[in-house]
Design an enzyme around this catalytic site. Structure first.
Site, short mmCIF file in Angstrom:
data_model
loop_
_atom_site.label_atom_id
_atom_site.label_comp_id
_atom_site.label_asym_id
_atom_site.label_seq_id
_atom_site.Cartn_x
_atom_site.Cartn_y
_atom_site.Cartn_z
CE LYS A 22 14.85 2.43 11.18
NZ LYS A 22 13.72 2.56 10.25
CG ASN A 23 11.64 0.68 12.78
OD1 ASN A 23 12.02 1.76 12.32
ND2 ASN A 23 11.65 -0.44 12.08
CB CYS A 119 10.54 3.22 -0.31
SG CYS A 119 10.15 1.73 0.55
NE ARG A 124 7.37 0.45 3.50
CZ ARG A 124 8.32 0.82 4.34
NH1 ARG A 124 9.49 1.20 3.89
NH2 ARG A 124 8.10 0.82 5.64
CG ASP A 315 12.68 -4.42 9.11
OD1 ASP A 315 12.35 -4.32 7.92
OD2 ASP A 315 12.20 -3.72 10.02
NE ARG A 407 15.84 5.66 5.93
CZ ARG A 407 14.91 4.82 5.54
NH1 ARG A 407 14.99 4.22 4.37
NH2 ARG A 407 13.88 4.57 6.31
N1 EPU Z 1 0.38 -1.82 3.87
C1 EPU Z 1 -0.69 -1.48 3.08
N2 EPU Z 1 -1.41 -0.36 3.41
C2 EPU Z 1 -1.10 0.41 4.50
C3 EPU Z 1 -0.04 0.04 5.32
C4 EPU Z 1 0.69 -1.09 4.98
O1 EPU Z 1 -0.98 -2.13 2.10
O2 EPU Z 1 -1.82 1.40 4.73
C5 EPU Z 1 1.17 -3.02 3.55
C6 EPU Z 1 2.63 -2.67 3.23
O3 EPU Z 1 2.78 -2.24 1.89
C7 EPU Z 1 3.33 -3.95 3.54
C8 EPU Z 1 2.54 -4.50 4.73
O4 EPU Z 1 1.28 -3.84 4.68
O5 EPU Z 1 3.23 -4.83 2.46
C9 EPU Z 1 3.16 -4.28 6.09
O6 EPU Z 1 3.58 -2.94 6.21
P1 EPU Z 1 3.62 -2.15 7.59
O7 EPU Z 1 2.61 -1.06 7.53
O8 EPU Z 1 3.57 -3.08 8.73
O9 EPU Z 1 5.05 -1.48 7.50
P2 EPU Z 1 5.43 -0.08 8.10
O10 EPU Z 1 4.64 0.16 9.34
O11 EPU Z 1 5.42 0.96 7.04
C10 EPU Z 1 7.32 -0.93 9.72
C11 EPU Z 1 8.78 -0.68 9.90
C12 EPU Z 1 9.54 -1.29 8.74
C13 EPU Z 1 9.26 -2.80 8.72
C14 EPU Z 1 7.75 -3.04 8.63
C15 EPU Z 1 7.37 -4.49 8.71
C16 EPU Z 1 8.76 1.42 11.10
C17 EPU Z 1 9.07 2.87 11.10
N3 EPU Z 1 9.00 0.76 9.96
O12 EPU Z 1 6.96 -0.31 8.49
O13 EPU Z 1 10.92 -1.08 9.00
O14 EPU Z 1 9.89 -3.39 7.63
O15 EPU Z 1 7.07 -2.33 9.69
O16 EPU Z 1 7.82 -5.05 9.88
O17 EPU Z 1 8.37 0.88 12.10
C18 EPU Z 1 13.17 -0.74 8.44
O18 EPU Z 1 13.39 -0.40 9.61
O19 EPU Z 1 14.10 -0.98 7.63
C19 EPU Z 1 11.81 -0.88 7.96
C20 EPU Z 1 11.49 -0.87 6.67
#
Ligand code: EPU
Length: 427
Positions: A22-23, A119, A124, A315, A407
């Site tokens: 998915k990701n 969320c 996030r 995850d 999801r």
């Molecule tokens: N963060 C910030 N600012 C930002 C972006 C991120 O502070 O602008 C923080 C987040 O709050 C978090 C950390 O940085 O504490 C890492 O977040 P990241 O941005 O890496 O997460 P994401 O890209 O929103 C993806 C996956 C998530 C997975 C995380 C971590 C996708 C669509 N989602 O989320 O997947 O947990 O990376 O590996 O790729 C899931 O599939 O259940 C899921 C939540």
């Protein structure tokens, strides 16, 4: 709202096929906005987030076509008149909606994308995405719950060095997509190294982009004026694979995963081996998991800390916690990525688990005798953790709000049923 009814205590045995990630599929779908040609994706899992992304792209005037013969083959065609807007209604249910920001800005010079909001697992924010796109020359304001990004007095973004102060997966992906069509070169420092980032880089390169270094923390993108269509196969879902490995381990079973990528689950496999589980790469995408128990051994507890790839994935934290409720000894689980990702612990405690949560640490003492109960899923991976706990609990567990699970897991109940689990969906 659908529920799962699970009768615990069945040993799982047999072969299970791992679906596409998915990701990886979500950013790949967004990347189709970067070209007026068709992008054909194979191995796209049919899960709710993908349906939401398809709706989002359709809202932007892209044509989304699922093959009638192969439901995991999806054609995406954002030919002309892309409407650069991602409305709240679609983004609120799926944070990954923010992935259209970079492509829209690069293709249209303008984007209006709803802020995803918080969320269950933490605040996030998307501040790092915004900061990075500003470095590429975008003017961005956040008003009325929307990110409004535009290019003034120029047609294209311009490449620049971007250093993320914190590793972000979708942030890295957004910048990679935007930079692919920018003027000049972009260097991303402290980039996410997740396999999904590499998969996106491979797709972008197949579309005519020049992305180098994906999979390391320094990614170099040489911008080009135009991208073209491509055909790409999405990588296997390492989190689904990990969840199935844990299902084998927790039920004292033996499963053979097929269509998996063993190199993407090394941290989990190593950890499970530390707990006495046998995990064997049998080649050709096959991964065997064999729980201890044949000659009286049992699962033993191990500590675990979540980290960015190649570390132990956040995850997989809930699912590993479920396994630890059945392991002898004490396991200290530390969550370093999200600030509020232990909601499943309280539900597991209601099933009889011994878990103490304090801040970002959870101490699990096992083995505990779990008994079936009514529990609630709070997010996608928490739901998977509860399913695993229910598979070993005595009696019946009813898991409410499985829409969270839908999801991101493709046909999970059918896959588990096929290897001996007693699980049914109650409408
Ligand atoms: N963060 C910030 N600012 C930002 C972006 C991120 O502070 O602008 C923080 C987040 O709050 C978090 C950390 O940085 O504490 C890492 O977040 P990241 O941005 O890496 O997460 P994401 O890209 O929103 C993806 C996956 C998530 C997975 C995380 C971590 C996708 C669509 N989602 O989320 O997947 O947990 O990376 O590996 O790729 C899931 O599939 O259940 C899921 C939540």
């Amino acid at each position: 709202m659908d529920k799962f009814r699970i009768e615990g205590g069945k040993r799982l045995e047999g072969e299970v096929r791992v679906s596409g990630a998915k990701n990886a599929a979500l950013p790949a779908m967004s990347a189709s906005l970067l070209t007026a040609d068709e992008v054909k994706l194979a191995n796209v899992p049919h899960v709710r987030d993908i349906v939401t992304m398809a709706k989002l792209l359709a809202h932007m005037n892209a044509q989304v076509q699922v093959s009638p013969f192969a439901p995991n083959d999806v054609g995406l065609h954002a030919a002309d008149e892309v409407r650069p807007e991602a409305p709240y209604d679609l983004v609120k249910t799926m944070r990954a909606g923010v992935l259209v920001l970079g492509p829209l800005l690069a293709r249209c010079g303008y984007a209006r994308v709803s802020l995803p909001g918080g969320c269950a697992i933490g605040a996030r924010p998307v501040d790092l995405h915004i900061k990075a796109l500003r470095r590429l020359g975008a003017e961005i304001s956040v008003e009325h719950g929307y990110i409004e990004a535009r290019l003034r007095r120029r047609r294209r973004l311009r490449g620049a060095p971007v250093k993320f102060e914190k590793i972000t997966v979708t942030g890295t992906e957004n910048v990679m997509m935007a930079a692919a069509l920018a003027e000049g070169d972009t260097e991303i420092f402290n980039a996410a190294r997740e396999p999904e980032v590499t998969d996106l880089a491979n797709l972008l390169n197949a579309m005519g982009a020049t992305v180098m270094g994906a999979g390391t923390s320094a990614i170099h993108i040489h911008g080009v004026e135009k991208l073209h269509g491509a055909t790409h196969r999405i990588i296997p879902d390492r989190i689904e694979a990990g969840t199935l490995l844990c299902a084998g381990a927790i039920t004292g079973g033996e499963l053979l995963l097929t269509h998996a990528e063993p190199n993407h689950v090394t941290a989990l496999a190593d950890k499970l081996q530390e707990c006495g589980v046998e995990v064997r790469d049998e080649g050709a995408g096959r991964l065997r998991v064999k729980a201890p128990g044949a000659s009286g051994q049992q699962l033993v507890a191990a500590d675990m800390t979540t980290e960015e790839f190649p570390g132990f994935p956040t995850d997989m934290q809930a699912q590993f916690m479920a396994v630890m409720t059945q392991a002898a000894g004490t396991s200290v689980i530390s969550e370093t990525i999200f600030e509020n990702r232990f909601l499943h612990a309280q539900e597991m405690v209601r099933m009889g688990a011994e878990i103490e949560v304090s801040g970002r640490k959870a101490v699990v003492t096992g083995p505990a005798k779990l008994t079936g109960a009514n529990v609630q899923a709070s997010d996608l991976r928490a739901s998977a953790g509860l399913v695993l706990a229910a598979l070993v609990a005595q009696g019946e567990t009813v898991i409410d709000r499985v829409y969270h699970l839908d999801r991101g897991y493709e046909h999970l109940e059918e896959k588990l049923q096929a290897v001996g689990a007693k699980i049914e969906r109650v409408k």
